[in-house]
Design a protein around this motif. Structure first.
Motif, PDB file in Angstrom:
ATOM      1  N   VAL A  81      25.168 -36.579  39.199  1.00  0.00           N
ATOM      2  CA  VAL A  81      23.847 -37.383  38.911  1.00  0.00           C
ATOM      3  C   VAL A  81      23.753 -38.637  39.468  1.00  0.00           C
ATOM      4  O   VAL A  81      22.639 -39.257  39.213  1.00  0.00           O
ATOM      5  CB  VAL A  81      23.946 -37.392  37.356  1.00  0.00           C
ATOM      6  N   ARG A  82      24.348 -39.256  40.437  1.00  0.00           N
ATOM      7  CA  ARG A  82      24.220 -40.587  41.020  1.00  0.00           C
ATOM      8  C   ARG A  82      23.208 -40.462  42.389  1.00  0.00           C
ATOM      9  O   ARG A  82      23.397 -41.608  42.671  1.00  0.00           O
ATOM     10  CB  ARG A  82      25.633 -40.996  41.445  1.00  0.00           C
ATOM     11  N   MET A  83      22.749 -39.627  42.404  1.00  0.00           N
ATOM     12  CA  MET A  83      21.710 -39.756  43.528  1.00  0.00           C
ATOM     13  C   MET A  83      20.785 -40.726  43.667  1.00  0.00           C
ATOM     14  O   MET A  83      20.556 -41.620  44.686  1.00  0.00           O
ATOM     15  CB  MET A  83      21.056 -38.348  43.805  1.00  0.00           C
ATOM     16  N   ARG A  84      19.948 -40.993  42.560  1.00  0.00           N
ATOM     17  CA  ARG A  84      19.319 -42.195  42.446  1.00  0.00           C
ATOM     18  C   ARG A  84      19.877 -43.386  42.273  1.00  0.00           C
ATOM     19  O   ARG A  84      19.256 -44.395  42.862  1.00  0.00           O
ATOM     20  CB  ARG A  84      18.306 -41.763  41.182  1.00  0.00           C
ATOM     21  N   THR A  85      20.929 -43.610  41.819  1.00  0.00           N
ATOM     22  CA  THR A  85      21.537 -44.990  41.828  1.00  0.00           C
ATOM     23  C   THR A  85      22.493 -45.246  42.806  1.00  0.00           C
ATOM     24  O   THR A  85      22.960 -46.492  42.889  1.00  0.00           O
ATOM     25  CB  THR A  85      22.403 -44.968  40.375  1.00  0.00           C
ATOM     26  N   SER A  86      22.702 -44.662  43.847  1.00  0.00           N
ATOM     27  CA  SER A  86      23.626 -44.767  44.831  1.00  0.00           C
ATOM     28  C   SER A  86      23.200 -45.721  45.922  1.00  0.00           C
ATOM     29  O   SER A  86      23.853 -46.310  46.451  1.00  0.00           O
ATOM     30  CB  SER A  86      23.948 -43.557  45.778  1.00  0.00           C
ATOM     31  N   LYS A  87      21.758 -46.090  45.735  1.00  0.00           N
ATOM     32  CA  LYS A  87      21.258 -47.244  46.660  1.00  0.00           C
ATOM     33  C   LYS A  87      21.002 -48.572  45.652  1.00  0.00           C
ATOM     34  O   LYS A  87      20.944 -49.700  46.294  1.00  0.00           O
ATOM     35  CB  LYS A  87      19.917 -46.903  46.900  1.00  0.00           C
ATOM     36  N   TRP A  88      21.530 -48.332  44.398  1.00  0.00           N
ATOM     37  CA  TRP A  88      21.400 -49.706  43.586  1.00  0.00           C
ATOM     38  C   TRP A  88      22.478 -50.481  44.006  1.00  0.00           C
ATOM     39  O   TRP A  88      23.533 -50.138  44.637  1.00  0.00           O
ATOM     40  CB  TRP A  88      21.653 -49.243  42.158  1.00  0.00           C
ATOM     41  N   PRO A  89      22.578 -51.672  43.658  1.00  0.00           N
ATOM     42  CA  PRO A  89      23.908 -52.735  43.678  1.00  0.00           C
ATOM     43  C   PRO A  89      25.124 -52.142  42.963  1.00  0.00           C
ATOM     44  O   PRO A  89      24.836 -51.559  41.877  1.00  0.00           O
ATOM     45  CB  PRO A  89      23.579 -53.938  43.090  1.00  0.00           C
TER      46      PRO A  89
END
Length: 149
Positions: A81-89
């Motif tokens: 599920v981390r696809m969207r947050t992988s670019k977050w800090p």
């Protein structure tokens, strides 16, 4: 690592290892293991499952086995599920994972009658549960970022 599922599994295991180090500090600071300590959960849930009260030693062994499976499986779930947050800090993404684990555990503990009711826990025990899930999340996410480039 080429296989993202294997990377997520390993990342969850590393997060679990980091949590193991924090547990010693947590228990020393609280002066006792909290109600959500893995051995307490193992003792409560598995004693009902096996139909007999487990010894402290048995509960500790089962707790190790439960952690060894639980952390890596959480890592694999996060990997999905981390696809969207992988670019977050890193910290933001890791704390989000930790909050997800915290929400899951707060729901699962009473459902499985794994712990005393949360309203009986001390403020420090609540803080430590947040801290340990956040640490698990940040370490798991950091490891995953290193393994999946």
């Amino acid at each position: 690592m080429r296989n993202p599922y294997a990377a997520a599994y390993v990342a969850g295991a590393v997060g679990t290892g980091a949590l193991g180090i924090l547990v010693s500090v947590r228990n020393a600071t609280l002066g006792h293991p909290p109600p959500y300590a893995a051995r307490h959960i193992a003792r409560q849930v598995l004693s009902r499952l096996f139909g007999r009260w487990m010894s402290r030693r048995e509960a500790s062994r089962w707790a190790f086995a439960l952690r060894a499976g639980y952390g890596p499986l959480l890592g694999m779930g996060w990997g999905l599920v981390r696809m969207r947050t992988s670019k977050w800090p890193l910290v933001g993404s890791g704390v989000l994972l930790g909050l997800g684990v915290l929400a899951f555990e707060r729901m699962a503990f009473p459902l499985f009658k794994a712990t005393a009711l949360a309203n009986t826990w001390s403020r420090a025990e609540h803080v430590w549960l947040f801290a340990q899930t956040a640490l698990f999340g940040v370490v798991t996410e950091a490891t995953l970022r290193q393994l999946v480039k």
